[in-house]
Design an enzyme around this catalytic site. Structure first.
Site, mmCIF file in Angstrom:
data_model
loop_
_atom_site.group_PDB
_atom_site.id
_atom_site.type_symbol
_atom_site.label_atom_id
_atom_site.label_comp_id
_atom_site.label_asym_id
_atom_site.label_seq_id
_atom_site.Cartn_x
_atom_site.Cartn_y
_atom_site.Cartn_z
ATOM 1 N N CYS A 295 -7.328 20.093 -103.392
ATOM 2 C CA CYS A 295 -6.560 21.181 -103.996
ATOM 3 C C CYS A 295 -6.949 21.363 -105.463
ATOM 4 C CB CYS A 295 -5.063 20.915 -103.859
ATOM 5 S SG CYS A 295 -4.495 19.379 -104.625
ATOM 6 N N HIS A 771 0.416 18.034 -105.927
ATOM 7 C CA HIS A 771 -0.365 19.139 -105.373
ATOM 8 C C HIS A 771 -0.605 20.182 -106.454
ATOM 9 C CE1 HIS A 771 -1.925 21.971 -102.463
ATOM 10 N NE2 HIS A 771 -0.989 22.860 -102.770
#
Length: 835
Positions: A295, A771
């Protein structure tokens, strides 16, 4: 008819196997009793046979240099053979033979009895008795029996069968060895005997057992056949991109969209897809797949793609398909940046996997399947792109006629964009000059230092309240006392401050969201920092500060004229209806000449193919440029800051925004143990602000000024000395509001104002997990979008400013004048195309 023997580089494409690797081969024409064929003998020992009779769709011969030619042969099933590095004589002979075959002038002796239908699929040589009986009609003579392709199988036969078949093959190749011996006089075929020996040393014999199953005697080579995606580094001998191999270069870049229709989203063909891509960009909300803790890579790529000027600088100068990098990382990186919206999710996944495999060469920190820092990866990308640009550009300009780029330079000789003075995309858009000054408090000796930078890393002040990006930036540029021994008077206390020597188009602000606790364990700093819509840098500039590079004509669009030479390199490829079912949908868009038909009506002249030469201004500021300024800047600094703060006094929005941002923070807070998938879904489904009125919507295009600085923070840069004390006193005074200024209005006369266009956010309460997502402004759709790997959602602009106060990590601000100009050009382009 005497056979034609030619040595050349060949490459094949089929709908099932895709594009093969370009390999050296001996090409032989063969007119048998039943079929007209091309036989390809590879140096590895493999043989392929291609049926020609009643099977040729088109033959294209092109010349690209002195005695250098390539031939493109398309079969009726839309498979094709690409032959290059042909001498003029060989090219004409082969073209003449193929033309005669296509016209029916050359026919098999008994064409009505030939076995099977025309096909480019390769046949296998079966050596067992039963197999020979079955295929006796096809292989009546030793010469015809040699026209075959060996397929690699996984099983081994018995020893008796092996000996029988090896003997059979030895007898079959006696005549061929005699025939080849007559070619010894030809210098161009000097390696023929070696090829034959290699072939006989690597025989593959396919037999049939009692159940009819084929088995393999000996594999030709260990590696798999050269099919599949060309970006994968399956071939150790490929240290880089050989740009002299034109078709290989096309394959490396455009095979997923030119040749493999199943790689196109929604089943569209290349032309239809490009038409959709150009005329309906709102259909291309494409994310990037997560291939394993990537990510941090995805948000950096999406952020860079949100800066159209940066992407266009790469594209319009021919990176990477004209000026190709020599390493995998930069090649794959440029492909994703430039062609992200053309490749579908499956192919983007392959490119991302290639990037992750290439990353470890830059250090263990970028090991595969390891969570990494987005800012570190962003810094790596900018450094690598700049170095690669400089290296490839130097090679492009310095190589002579024998260099790797000679052929491409000749093809693109008429394209001014490629041959103008190069402009580094990183330097042109992100790089700025920071002037540092150290002023001795005793004797007044001043030292100057100017250094280029691509981002600002800013600490979050301890104990600060109601902080914003603007106030933390102001604190970074405020005077700071440090211990520095003067070279003249040896006094060890000095005052240091920074100024901009040159401004960028886009300034990247990295907010250091981490600190160390008493046990020296790194923790994430989740204190809310109000996201400023505008950054004002005037008070941090001097009279000699250079403005950012202005927009050049045509810079706001990709110069798609650069794709036209692909027609020259393989026009038949672009016109092929690879799937007859979809052929009807590609009418009216037969070639890659994007500027035809509807686009011509849509003011195609705006796609200027010539970019004015405008070399980026070099940082040549020396002592003579800054010495007369810095001395006065030190004494006038606090007065300037005070005046600036009084003009832009924050309103009640600041405290209210902080309180509201805290509410958003509670909604988006994540536990450290949650998975990336859970965090990703929560980041996209968290509550959005309530609908706002029309009046407020109109004001979103104006400023939401947030400009505060606490007295305790400014006093951190003070000392016991009288000069720094006066600085602190002045900085303390500016925290007292004197009048209110509407934060939704921007002073049109104000210079050096930057506007937010992208945020990289870290979701999670630990610096070692969580994230990454990013919010980006899309100039074509003129709206904000949130990207979380493959998930792309539209978001409200107001939420971006108020809801990312505790998650914002890296901020991209574009110069407001450039932002407005770019937005106006996109609006005009959209309205023109719709009209």
């Amino acid at each position: 008819m005497e056979p034609i023997l030619i040595n050349a580089q060949v490459q094949m494409w089929s709908a099932k196997a895709g594009m093969s690797k370009s390999r050296n081969a001996l090409i032989e024409t063969c007119v048998g009793k039943r079929e007209v064929k091309l036989i390809l003998y590879f140096s590895t020992g493999k043989i392929k046979t291609l049926q020609l009779h009643d099977n040729i769709k088109s033959v294209v011969l092109q010349t690209y240099g002195e005695d250098q030619n390539y031939l493109h042969l398309t079969f009726k099933n839309n498979d094709f053979l690409f032959v290059e590095k042909l001498t003029t004589t060989d090219a004409r002979r082969l073209k003449r033979f193929l033309d005669k075959t296509s016209q029916g002038s050359i026919r098999p002796a008994r064409s009505d009895e030939r076995c099977g239908e025309p096909s480019t699929s390769a046949q296998e040589l079966n050596g067992s008795g039963s197999s020979c009986e079955t295929n006796s009609e096809c292989f009546e003579s030793p010469k015809e029996s040699e026209m075959c392709m060996f397929r690699e199988l996984s099983l081994l036969p018995s020893s008796s069968t092996f000996l029988h078949n090896v003997g059979l093959l030895e007898n079959q190749f006696i005549k061929r060895k005699r025939f080849f011996s007559d070619l010894a006089k030809n210098e161009k075929q000097s390696n023929l005997k070696d090829s034959i020996r290699d072939f006989e040393a690597n025989l593959v014999v396919c037999i049939s057992n009692e159940k009819g199953k084929e088995r393999n005697v000996r594999e030709v080579d260990i590696s798999k056949p050269g099919f599949g995606f060309p970006f994968e580094t399956n071939y150790p001998e490929d240290s880089g991109v050989d740009v002299r191999d034109l078709n290989d270069l096309i394959t490396k870049l455009f095979s997923p969209v030119l040749l493999e229709t199943h790689c196109i989203e929604n089943g569209l063909e290349w032309h239809e897809y490009m038409k959709t891509y150009l005329l309906y960009p709102e259909k291309l909300w494409q994310g990037l797949p997560n291939v394993g803790n990537t990510c941090y890579i995805n948000v950096v790529l999406q952020s860079l793609c949100s800066i159209p000027l940066f992407i266009n600088d790469l594209f319009n100068q021919g990176f990477p398909w004209i000026k190709a990098p020599k390493d995998d990382f930069n090649m794959l990186l440029m492909q994703l940046l430039v062609l992200k919206d053309i490749y579908n999710a499956r192919f983007r996944q392959k490119l991302l996997i290639g990037i992750t495999k290439a990353l470890p060469i830059f250090g263990e920190i970028f090991a595969v399947d390891r969570q990494n820092d987005a800012h570190e990866f962003l810094s790596l990308c900018l450094v690598q792109l700049k170095e690669t640009f400089q290296r490839v550009t130097m090679m492009w300009q310095s190589e002579n006629d024998s260099g790797d780029f000679y052929l491409l330079k000749d093809i693109f000789a008429d394209y001014a964009t490629i041959n103008k003075m190069p402009v580094c995309p990183v330097t042109n858009n992100f790089e700025f000059e920071l002037l540092s000054s150290i002023f001795c408090k005793a004797c007044g000796l001043t030292l100057f230092k100017g250094e280029p930078s691509r981002y600002l890393s800013i600490n979050i002040p301890q104990g600060g309240k109601d902080m914003s990006i603007q106030s933390t930036l102001d604190l970074f540029f405020s005077a700071e006392e440090l211990e520095h021994r003067c070279e003249k008077c040896l006094y060890n206390k000095s005052v240091s401050f920074h100024r901009f020597g040159r401004l960028p188009r886009v300034i990247i602000v990295h907010l250091k969201r981490y600190h160390f606790n008493e046990s020296w364990v790194m923790k994430k700093d989740e204190r809310p920092i109000l996201v400023s819509k505008y950054l004002r840098l005037s008070c941090h500039c001097s009279k000699s500060t250079k403005p950012p590079p202005p927009l050049r004509p045509g810079e706001h669009v990709k110069n798609l004229d650069l794709l036209k030479p692909l027609e020259v390199l393989g026009s038949e490829i672009l016109k092929l209806p690879f799937n007859s079912v979809r052929t009807s949908r590609s009418k009216g868009f037969e070639t890659i000449n994007i500027t035809s038909n509807r686009e011509s009506e849509a003011q195609s002249g705006k796609r200027v193919s010539e970019v004015l030469s405008g070399k980026v201004q070099q940082e040549n500021s020396g002592k003579g440029d800054t010495a007369h300024i810095v001395g006065s800047e030190l004494t006038k600094e606090t007065e300037k800051l005070k005046k600036h703060e009084e003009e832009h006094r924050p309103s009640d929005l600041d405290s209210g925004s902080i309180r509201e941002a805290q509410k958003y923070q509670q909604a988006e807070k994540c536990n450290e143990g949650r998975s990336d998938k859970q965090i990703s879904l929560e980041a996209l489904t968290q509550s959005r602000p309530k609908p706002i009125s029309q009046e407020q919507t109109e004001n979103l295009g104006k400023t939401t000024l947030s400009h505060t600085q606490d007295s305790s923070q400014s006093s951190q840069s003070s000392s016991d000395s009288s000069k720094s004390s006066r600085c602190s006193d002045d900085l303390d005074k500016k925290a007292k509001p004197t009048r209110k200024v509407d934060p939704t209005k921007l002073n049109k006369k104000e210079d050096n104002v930057y506007r937010l266009v992208n945020i990289i956010n870290h979701i999670g309460n630990s610096p070692n997990g969580g994230h990454y997502i990013n919010d980006a402004f899309d100039f074509k759709r003129q709206s904000w979008f949130t990207y979380s790997d493959l998930h792309v959602t539209r978001t409200q602009e107001d939420f971006v400013y108020r809801g990312r106060s505790s998650t914002g990590y890296v901020f991209f601000y574009m110069h407001n004048d450039i932002f407005e100009e770019l937005l106006a050009k996109e609006t005009q382009s959209t309205s023109t195309s719709k009209g």
